[in-house]
Scaffold this motif. Structure first.
Motif, PDB file in Angstrom:
ATOM      1  N   UNK A  26       0.829  -1.207   0.000  1.00  0.00           N
ATOM      2  CA  UNK A  26       0.000   0.000   0.000  1.00  0.00           C
ATOM      3  C   UNK A  26       0.864   1.259   0.000  1.00  0.00           C
ATOM      4  N   UNK A  27       1.894   1.265   0.857  1.00  0.00           N
ATOM      5  CA  UNK A  27       2.782   2.433   0.931  1.00  0.00           C
ATOM      6  C   UNK A  27       3.556   2.601  -0.374  1.00  0.00           C
ATOM      7  N   UNK A  28       3.971   1.477  -0.961  1.00  0.00           N
ATOM      8  CA  UNK A  28       4.714   1.544  -2.217  1.00  0.00           C
ATOM      9  C   UNK A  28       3.853   2.142  -3.325  1.00  0.00           C
ATOM     10  N   UNK A  29       2.561   1.799  -3.342  1.00  0.00           N
ATOM     11  CA  UNK A  29       1.649   2.376  -4.336  1.00  0.00           C
ATOM     12  C   UNK A  29       1.588   3.896  -4.204  1.00  0.00           C
ATOM     13  N   UNK A  30       1.418   4.377  -2.971  1.00  0.00           N
ATOM     14  CA  UNK A  30       1.376   5.820  -2.730  1.00  0.00           C
ATOM     15  C   UNK A  30       2.715   6.468  -3.059  1.00  0.00           C
ATOM     16  N   UNK A  31       3.811   5.773  -2.721  1.00  0.00           N
ATOM     17  CA  UNK A  31       5.146   6.303  -3.025  1.00  0.00           C
ATOM     18  C   UNK A  31       5.354   6.461  -4.528  1.00  0.00           C
ATOM     19  N   UNK A  32       4.913   5.457  -5.286  1.00  0.00           N
ATOM     20  CA  UNK A  32       5.087   5.506  -6.740  1.00  0.00           C
ATOM     21  C   UNK A  32       4.260   6.634  -7.352  1.00  0.00           C
ATOM     22  N   UNK A  33       3.050   6.847  -6.833  1.00  0.00           N
ATOM     23  CA  UNK A  33       2.222   7.962  -7.320  1.00  0.00           C
ATOM     24  C   UNK A  33       2.908   9.298  -7.037  1.00  0.00           C
ATOM     25  N   UNK A  34       3.461   9.417  -5.830  1.00  0.00           N
ATOM     26  CA  UNK A  34       4.178  10.644  -5.469  1.00  0.00           C
ATOM     27  C   UNK A  34       5.419  10.807  -6.328  1.00  0.00           C
ATOM     28  N   UNK A  35       6.127   9.702  -6.579  1.00  0.00           N
ATOM     29  CA  UNK A  35       7.343   9.756  -7.396  1.00  0.00           C
ATOM     30  C   UNK A  35       7.028  10.192  -8.823  1.00  0.00           C
ATOM     31  N   UNK A  36       5.961   9.633  -9.401  1.00  0.00           N
ATOM     32  CA  UNK A  36       5.604  10.021 -10.772  1.00  0.00           C
ATOM     33  C   UNK A  36       5.292  11.508 -10.867  1.00  0.00           C
ATOM     34  N   UNK A  37       4.576  12.008  -9.878  1.00  0.00           N
ATOM     35  CA  UNK A  37       4.255  13.450  -9.860  1.00  0.00           C
ATOM     36  C   UNK A  37       5.525  14.280  -9.711  1.00  0.00           C
ATOM     37  N   UNK A  38       6.411  13.844  -8.806  1.00  0.00           N
ATOM     38  CA  UNK A  38       7.673  14.558  -8.585  1.00  0.00           C
ATOM     39  C   UNK A  38       8.547  14.541  -9.834  1.00  0.00           C
ATOM     40  N   UNK A  39       8.528  13.420 -10.569  1.00  0.00           N
ATOM     41  CA  UNK A  39       9.329  13.314 -11.792  1.00  0.00           C
ATOM     42  C   UNK A  39       8.790  14.229 -12.884  1.00  0.00           C
ATOM     43  N   UNK A  40       7.456  14.384 -12.946  1.00  0.00           N
ATOM     44  CA  UNK A  40       6.882  15.311 -13.928  1.00  0.00           C
ATOM     45  C   UNK A  40       7.330  16.742 -13.642  1.00  0.00           C
ATOM     46  N   UNK A  41       7.331  17.107 -12.356  1.00  0.00           N
ATOM     47  CA  UNK A  41       7.808  18.440 -11.976  1.00  0.00           C
ATOM     48  C   UNK A  41       9.283  18.596 -12.332  1.00  0.00           C
ATOM     49  N   UNK A  42      10.070  17.542 -12.066  1.00  0.00           N
ATOM     50  CA  UNK A  42      11.501  17.597 -12.346  1.00  0.00           C
ATOM     51  C   UNK A  42      11.765  17.742 -13.842  1.00  0.00           C
ATOM     52  N   UNK A  43      10.965  17.048 -14.665  1.00  0.00           N
ATOM     53  CA  UNK A  43      11.153  17.157 -16.123  1.00  0.00           C
ATOM     54  C   UNK A  43      10.935  18.588 -16.601  1.00  0.00           C
ATOM     55  N   UNK A  44       9.901  19.222 -16.053  1.00  0.00           N
ATOM     56  CA  UNK A  44       9.651  20.620 -16.440  1.00  0.00           C
ATOM     57  C   UNK A  44      10.808  21.502 -15.982  1.00  0.00           C
ATOM     58  N   UNK A  45      11.289  21.243 -14.760  1.00  0.00           N
ATOM     59  CA  UNK A  45      12.408  22.029 -14.247  1.00  0.00           C
ATOM     60  C   UNK A  45      13.675  21.817 -15.070  1.00  0.00           C
ATOM     61  N   UNK A  46      13.809  20.610 -15.626  1.00  0.00           N
ATOM     62  CA  UNK A  46      15.015  20.296 -16.414  1.00  0.00           C
ATOM     63  C   UNK A  46      14.918  20.834 -17.833  1.00  0.00           C
TER      64      UNK A  46
END
Length: 587
Positions: free
Chosen positions: A222-242
């Protein structure tokens, strides 16, 4: 409070610091653009072999050195006065949030998990701190740098300045596309972080159950599912920043290429001097920093506005009308020593049709000891939470004297009613400090602490501790047994006098006989205070002046212990069953 009102409030709060910061930021930027001008003049004098030329060169170099040292000092002051408001704002907002959360009713906390509220106070407020601190500093740095630097560049060569602006303008168009996308992603990131925090709090609260039932693999998934959702969102932000945010850096590099190419051509055409080209390149470097900062300013702005939105969730929550204005002191004094009355109280939880309490009526006069007996699910705890107005009870059902409790601020009602629950919360502090937390008076004498320890039958246990009442009980009282924690909560409630003390299964962690002895000793001392004892044990209620028998939300009998044994079959059967259990335990 709207976003504009909230921002304006904290701008006013820190206005002196901000005004000084703006002055110092302006001086820093003015010195930054003036230094290249004197460097330009110095370079143009290098070929001058005359004595006056050398003297003038020394003067310019001296001015540059003085300006550079002055800029260091002024920059430090600008950072002090620009960054401090961020911390001040964060501290003030945390105080406001804590005060507001303490006044909001139970219905609000039912909607928001503790983990989400903690995430707002910790994670989202850091964005607000950056907005009012680093964000303010970098915004005015960029604003003044982008205002003064092009002006000084224009003085040297309007034509070269116009060419230099072209790549910057194109970059801003691309930058704005990424900026809009980041706003939605920051909102999503905030929600996912709050969900993760709420789930972690829930799992940590039930860690013993998770371990005993071998539920760890499920929890990890369950925690891994939430972590992956958070990671995907964080990666989208990082891509824009990059990919999007550095576009301004690339534009700045292109600007330098244009300056070198066109400037070199103009130098050969003798339209510019070597000193002017050097100064122009220096200005391009000065222009690079604010352009690079714009990406970070955009990120800080988005985080700050998202944080403010989260804060508004709490600050804009409605406090019940009666809790907004406390009663005048004279009216509070007039309520002391009054009878607590329940009149035709029926209650059901929101969204449920089933009545948890059905037409309940009884009185608790001053000094009277009343017991409530009922099995699990009879409605005992719901009744307690209606009496202390923890739940939103219907109007004209619960009274203090002739005053409807729904018209009394909860903070005022807490002066008259103290509730001790079966699951006490203890702080990671000493025994004495945990007791003192129950009092508004900071000058409580140690003798009073000792007295309530005696009343709660905990003094003997504390005397055996190596450090006595200075023993640290650990997080949530982990160093104490269940019975010791419950008795410590009783001592805390007794420290500050109140008209009614409600004990909701407070001694469920001790055996029948110990519970009876503790209550018997307690009642012998509490002669003037009313007490309502809620229990599923008949032995705990034998010494009550009146016992109310609750079954499936209804009062099925009232009377003393002796009377109920004769007149109430349910009471007699419960007593007989518990007597047999007690005898079995003794064997």
């Amino acid at each position: 409070m709207t976003k504009k009102q909230l921002i304006a409030h904290f701008l006013r709060l820190n206005r002196t610091s901000y005004l000084l910061a703006i002055v110092f930021i302006f001086l820093v930027n003015w010195l930054q653009v003036e230094i290249p001008r004197y460097i330009q003049l110095a370079i143009d004098l290098i070929d001058d072999a005359s004595t006056s030329g050398h003297e003038q060169l020394k003067t310019y170099v001296g001015i540059v050195v003085i300006m550079a040292v002055s800029m260091i000092i002024v920059r430090i002051l600008s950072r002090i006065y620009a960054l401090n408001p961020g911390r001040i704002t964060e501290a003030a907002l945390k105080n406001m949030l804590l005060k507001k959360l303490n006044r909001l009713p139970n219905s609000f906390h039912d909607k928001f998990a503790s983990g989400k509220l903690i995430s707002i106070v910790n994670n989202d407020l850091s964005g607000v701190r950056l907005l009012f601190g680093v964000g303010f500093l970098q915004f005015f740095n960029a604003l003044l740098a982008l205002s003064l630097t092009p002006l000084w560049m224009w003085r040297i060569s309007p034509e070269l300045t116009m060419y230099s602006v072209v790549p910057i303008a194109v970059a801003f168009v691309i930058f704005r596309i990424g900026f809009k996308r980041m706003k939605a992603l920051h909102m999503e990131h905030m929600r996912r972080l709050q969900n993760l925090s709420a789930q972690l709090m829930s799992y940590l609260s039930g860690i013993d159950l998770i371990k005993s039932q071998q539920m760890s693999p499920w929890v990890k998934a369950e925690i891994e599912t939430l972590n992956q959702q958070l990671l995907r969102c964080r990666m989208q932000i990082t891509r824009i920043q990059v990919y999007f945010m550095p576009i301004l850096d690339y534009a700045n590099d292109l600007m330098k290429v244009l300056i070198l190419g066109l400037g070199g051509y103009m130098l050969m055409q003798q339209q510019l001097t070597l000193g002017e080209i050097t100064a122009f390149l220096t200005y391009s470097v000065l222009l690079a920093m604010p352009l690079m900062q714009l990406g970070r300013i955009a990120t800080i702005y988005q985080r700050g506005m998202v944080g403010i939105t989260s804060v508004q969730t709490i600050l804009n929550a409605d406090i019940p009308e009666q809790d907004v204005t406390p009663l005048p002191q004279l009216e509070v004094d007039s309520l002391k020593g009054q009878t607590f009355s329940v009149r035709n109280l029926s209650f059901s939880y929101p969204g449920e049709e089933r009545l948890i309490l059905d037409n309940i009526s009884f009185d608790i006069p001053p000094g009277k000891k009343v017991g409530v007996l009922g099995s699990i699910g009879a409605g005992k705890t719901t009744l307690v939470n209606c009496l202390n107005h923890h739940l939103d009870v219907p109007a004209s059902t619960v009274f203090l004297g002739d005053k409807d409790v729904t018209t009394i601020a909860r903070s005022d009602l807490r002066r008259f009613v103290k509730t001790i629950t079966q699951d006490p919360y203890l702080f990671s502090a000493t025994v004495e400090e945990n007791i003192r937390f129950g009092s508004r008076d900071a000058d409580i004498a140690s003798a009073q602490v000792d007295e309530v320890l005696e009343l709660s039958q905990l003094a003997g246990d504390v005397s055996r501790f190596e450090e006595g009442d200075q023993t640290v009980v650990g997080e949530k009282g982990i160093m104490l047994s269940g019975g010791q924690k419950q008795r410590l909560s009783i001592a805390r409630a007794l420290l500050q006098p109140s008209d009614l003390i409600i004990m909701d299964n407070v001694l469920s962690a001790v055996d029948y006989e110990t519970e009876r002895k503790i209550l018997e000793g307690l009642f012998s001392q509490l002669t003037t205070q009313s007490v309502l004892v809620v229990s599923h044990r008949v032995n705990a209620l034998e010494y009550m002046d009146e016992i109310i028998v609750l079954h499936e939300g209804k009062v099925i009998a009232k009377g003393s212990h002796a009377t109920l044994l004769k007149t109430c079959p349910y009471y007699y059967d419960t007593w007989q069953l518990q007597q047999n259990e007690a005898e079995t335990e003794a064997c």
